[in-house]
Design a protein around this motif. Sequence first.
Motif, PDB file in Angstrom:
ATOM      1  N   ALA A   1       0.775  -1.229  -0.188  1.00  0.00           N
ATOM      2  CA  ALA A   1       0.046   0.079   0.059  1.00  0.00           C
ATOM      3  C   ALA A   1       0.948   1.398  -0.101  1.00  0.00           C
ATOM      4  CB  ALA A   1      -1.114  -0.037   1.212  1.00  0.00           C
ATOM      5  N   VAL A   2       2.175   1.219   0.748  1.00  0.00           N
ATOM      6  CA  VAL A   2       2.900   2.342   0.757  1.00  0.00           C
ATOM      7  C   VAL A   2       3.494   2.584  -0.593  1.00  0.00           C
ATOM      8  CG1 VAL A   2       5.061   3.386   1.763  1.00  0.00           C
ATOM      9  CG2 VAL A   2       3.233   2.163   3.264  1.00  0.00           C
ATOM     10  N   LEU A   3       3.914   1.508  -1.109  1.00  0.00           N
ATOM     11  CA  LEU A   3       4.529   1.810  -2.205  1.00  0.00           C
ATOM     12  C   LEU A   3       3.611   2.102  -3.642  1.00  0.00           C
ATOM     13  CD1 LEU A   3       7.159   0.941  -3.970  1.00  0.00           C
ATOM     14  CD2 LEU A   3       6.281  -1.343  -4.432  1.00  0.00           C
ATOM     15  N   THR A   4       2.503   1.606  -3.270  1.00  0.00           N
ATOM     16  CA  THR A   4       1.306   1.993  -4.257  1.00  0.00           C
ATOM     17  C   THR A   4       1.220   3.471  -4.120  1.00  0.00           C
ATOM     18  OG1 THR A   4       0.279  -0.052  -4.161  1.00  0.00           O
ATOM     19  CG2 THR A   4      -0.956   1.846  -5.117  1.00  0.00           C
ATOM     20  N   ALA A   5       1.001   4.106  -2.868  1.00  0.00           N
ATOM     21  CA  ALA A   5       1.201   5.599  -2.819  1.00  0.00           C
ATOM     22  C   ALA A   5       2.024   6.348  -3.350  1.00  0.00           C
ATOM     23  CB  ALA A   5       0.825   5.709  -1.267  1.00  0.00           C
ATOM     24  N   GLU A   6       3.452   5.935  -3.201  1.00  0.00           N
ATOM     25  CA  GLU A   6       4.455   6.623  -3.853  1.00  0.00           C
ATOM     26  C   GLU A   6       4.508   6.614  -5.258  1.00  0.00           C
ATOM     27  OE1 GLU A   6       8.000   4.883  -2.463  1.00  0.00           O
ATOM     28  OE2 GLU A   6       7.849   5.595  -0.193  1.00  0.00           O
ATOM     29  N   ARG A   7       4.078   5.216  -5.998  1.00  0.00           N
ATOM     30  CA  ARG A   7       3.925   5.354  -7.359  1.00  0.00           C
ATOM     31  C   ARG A   7       2.544   6.147  -7.768  1.00  0.00           C
ATOM     32  NH1 ARG A   7       4.557  -1.268  -8.469  1.00  0.00           N
ATOM     33  NH2 ARG A   7       6.889  -1.244  -7.976  1.00  0.00           N
ATOM     34  N   LEU A   8       1.633   6.497  -6.951  1.00  0.00           N
ATOM     35  CA  LEU A   8       0.545   7.166  -7.408  1.00  0.00           C
ATOM     36  C   LEU A   8       0.994   8.629  -7.318  1.00  0.00           C
ATOM     37  CD1 LEU A   8      -2.370   7.522  -7.894  1.00  0.00           C
ATOM     38  CD2 LEU A   8      -2.737   7.622  -5.712  1.00  0.00           C
ATOM     39  N   ALA A   9       1.933   9.086  -6.394  1.00  0.00           N
ATOM     40  CA  ALA A   9       2.259  10.432  -6.477  1.00  0.00           C
ATOM     41  C   ALA A   9       3.020  10.701  -7.617  1.00  0.00           C
ATOM     42  CB  ALA A   9       3.096  10.798  -4.996  1.00  0.00           C
ATOM     43  N   ARG A  10       4.176   9.895  -7.972  1.00  0.00           N
ATOM     44  CA  ARG A  10       4.880  10.054  -9.251  1.00  0.00           C
ATOM     45  C   ARG A  10       4.149   9.931 -10.501  1.00  0.00           C
ATOM     46  NH1 ARG A  10       8.479   6.477  -6.169  1.00  0.00           N
ATOM     47  NH2 ARG A  10       7.771   4.765  -7.586  1.00  0.00           N
ATOM     48  N   THR A  11       2.914   9.296 -10.461  1.00  0.00           N
ATOM     49  CA  THR A  11       2.238   9.172 -11.705  1.00  0.00           C
ATOM     50  C   THR A  11       1.425  10.454 -12.028  1.00  0.00           C
ATOM     51  OG1 THR A  11       1.872   6.586 -11.449  1.00  0.00           O
ATOM     52  CG2 THR A  11       0.329   7.916 -12.845  1.00  0.00           C
ATOM     53  N   TYR A  12       0.791  11.003 -10.710  1.00  0.00           N
ATOM     54  CA  TYR A  12       0.380  12.281 -10.830  1.00  0.00           C
ATOM     55  C   TYR A  12       1.153  13.324 -11.333  1.00  0.00           C
ATOM     56  CZ  TYR A  12      -4.301  10.433  -9.061  1.00  0.00           C
ATOM     57  OH  TYR A  12      -5.352   9.829  -9.063  1.00  0.00           O
ATOM     58  N   ALA A  13       2.495  13.321 -10.503  1.00  0.00           N
ATOM     59  CA  ALA A  13       3.605  14.259 -11.136  1.00  0.00           C
ATOM     60  C   ALA A  13       3.862  14.331 -12.543  1.00  0.00           C
ATOM     61  CB  ALA A  13       4.757  14.127 -10.162  1.00  0.00           C
ATOM     62  N   GLU A  14       3.641  13.314 -13.310  1.00  0.00           N
ATOM     63  CA  GLU A  14       3.739  13.394 -14.500  1.00  0.00           C
ATOM     64  C   GLU A  14       2.476  13.459 -15.331  1.00  0.00           C
ATOM     65  OE1 GLU A  14       6.727  12.550 -16.293  1.00  0.00           O
ATOM     66  OE2 GLU A  14       7.714  12.214 -14.488  1.00  0.00           O
ATOM     67  N   LEU A  15       1.317  13.255 -14.817  1.00  0.00           N
ATOM     68  CA  LEU A  15       0.367  13.588 -15.762  1.00  0.00           C
ATOM     69  C   LEU A  15       0.043  15.168 -15.586  1.00  0.00           C
ATOM     70  CD1 LEU A  15      -2.230  10.661 -14.333  1.00  0.00           C
ATOM     71  CD2 LEU A  15      -1.382  11.231 -16.566  1.00  0.00           C
ATOM     72  N   LEU A  16       0.523  15.821 -14.360  1.00  0.00           N
ATOM     73  CA  LEU A  16       0.409  17.228 -14.339  1.00  0.00           C
ATOM     74  C   LEU A  16       1.068  17.949 -15.539  1.00  0.00           C
ATOM     75  CD1 LEU A  16       0.886  17.806 -10.574  1.00  0.00           C
ATOM     76  CD2 LEU A  16      -1.180  18.492 -11.719  1.00  0.00           C
ATOM     77  N   ILE A  17       1.915  17.569 -16.203  1.00  0.00           N
ATOM     78  CA  ILE A  17       2.849  18.241 -17.274  1.00  0.00           C
ATOM     79  C   ILE A  17       2.444  17.570 -18.419  1.00  0.00           C
ATOM     80  CG2 ILE A  17       4.439  19.455 -15.541  1.00  0.00           C
ATOM     81  CD1 ILE A  17       6.320  17.052 -16.570  1.00  0.00           C
TER      82      ILE A  17
END
Length: 613
Positions: free
Chosen positions: A61-77
Amino acid sequence: MILQRYLTLFWRWLWLMLLMTLLAGGAAYLVSNRMTPVYEASTTLLINQAPASSASPDYNAVLTAERLARTYAELLIKRPVLEEVVRELSLPFAPSMLAERIRVRPIRDTQLIVVTVEDIDPQRAADIANHIVAVFSEQNRELQSERFAESKRSLAGEIAKLQSDIDTTQAELAALRGIDDPVRRARLEEALVQYRSSYATVLRSLEEVRLAEAQLTNSVNVVESAAPVYTPVRPQIATNTGMAAVAGLLLAIGVALLIEYLSDRVNSAEDVATTARVGMLAAIGRIDGAEPSDKLVMLKDPFSQVAEAYQMLRVKLEIARFEKPLHTLLVTSSNPGEGKSTTAANLALAIARSGKRVILVDTDLRRPSLHRFFRHANLRGVTTALVRDPSDSLYNHMIAAGEENLLVLPSGPVPSDPAVMVSSKRMLDLIDELKRIADVVVFDSPPILAVADAMPLAHVCDATLLVVLAGVTRTSQLRRACDQLLQAGVEPQGVVLNRVTREQVGYEHYYYYYGGERKRSSRSALSRLFKRRRRRQSGMPGMVDTVDAGVTGIASGTRPDRGAPIDIVMDGFYATPTPETIDRHPVSAGAVVATRTDERRNGMTPHQMNQTK
């Protein structure tokens, strides 16, 4: 010693370090000052992840949260978000250029994302940051809702159909009021109950889908909105200037170290010891003056540091030759222009001041220069002495040097074959005769690597002194000169490092004569200037040309310009004019002075000498 050498190196190249530091810092300041200011605005997002099925989150779950944050960071640009922002704000540049101005940084171990936008307008930077977050949040909600849209549409259709059936059944039951048809009524009422039961079931399913959508959807919330900041983030003029100055300093240090590493110049006593394998006897500083006579520091300024250096050289030579006294000394160098003539002249003056009778001989028969130091014509000297009549006195070919115990034998007219003349039997006889007259004979010879004239003289002399020009003479040249001497069976007595600057080998620590320095510093610069000018106008004591008396008018006791009787000045006493012959041989005025000087050294004054004559 290593630290001192690095400090000396630093002092030697300080000008380059300061120059490159100032150039780099100044260039950075000018460039930074001309750049357009860029402002920055940031907004912070909170990523609300859908709750996991288990009560306690595990590593996945923790790993999924970190991946989600990186995914959203890429989607923002990504392009869909940027195109919508450009359209809404009517920005004057393309989405690709906007992406270059955006930085998205997930904060580690948190669910926060920081979006930073740079722009030349601080208000527009804040607007772009806020619109990026708003557009992304809306698109993220639409993207999340698409997972449950089909189920909701299907359930909504069933609910609409059931509602229609319920309405139709209720209308039919209402139409049967007043009609006695219990079977049909019972059938309609039973169907109405089924429709309502199905409607309730489908409606409950729709609510469950909506609840699942709310529970499984990740949301993006704004924690801190972007606000305009009117302090530019770049250019940072002070920082850029300082960093460029430091870079210039480091580059200068690297260049200096590289030059020193690749340089093969002789600059210090360590270089001399490593290259020549002999010791450095003295470090002579730079002597000011344009004329050769200005280089006679032992006469011009006997209390200076350079004069003390020559005195120290004399003392070291005497110590080195303590068991076997020094009678003949050869001063040479590896190449022309290294200061061997200046060294030979000042060293001869230093030895003469110690009370010894010294004869300074110019054996550089190719490019003679010693006569210029004493302001004499080079009409007589070594070459005329070698071919003179046996009855002719050697003193007729010498000149007075202005020092009590010093005579100078110039080279004389330049011969056609200097090498043969220097290595001849007559030269050996001349050297023996000079040794009988004086206590020490100092020879100024040609450079070793240039011509072969110095080798015969080095064989017959007691010691050979090598003069090295600091910062100019190459180590290979000094090594070759020493090798040639060693191959000829001559071991150099030592090396004199000439024209040493203050940053080389710590010259300012050498040879201070405190009383003389205080006396010299007490005089003003203006008084020293006038004294030097009067000295040049009046001439140095004992400067009598070797031209015959009939040409100069000196032997007749008259000055050429006024015709008045004069005396010949020599070593602080006056010698009256004498006839043009000594022992019935024609002589020049300089030879008269030289003869009287030698007789005075044997205990006779000029007055006693005249009575004897």
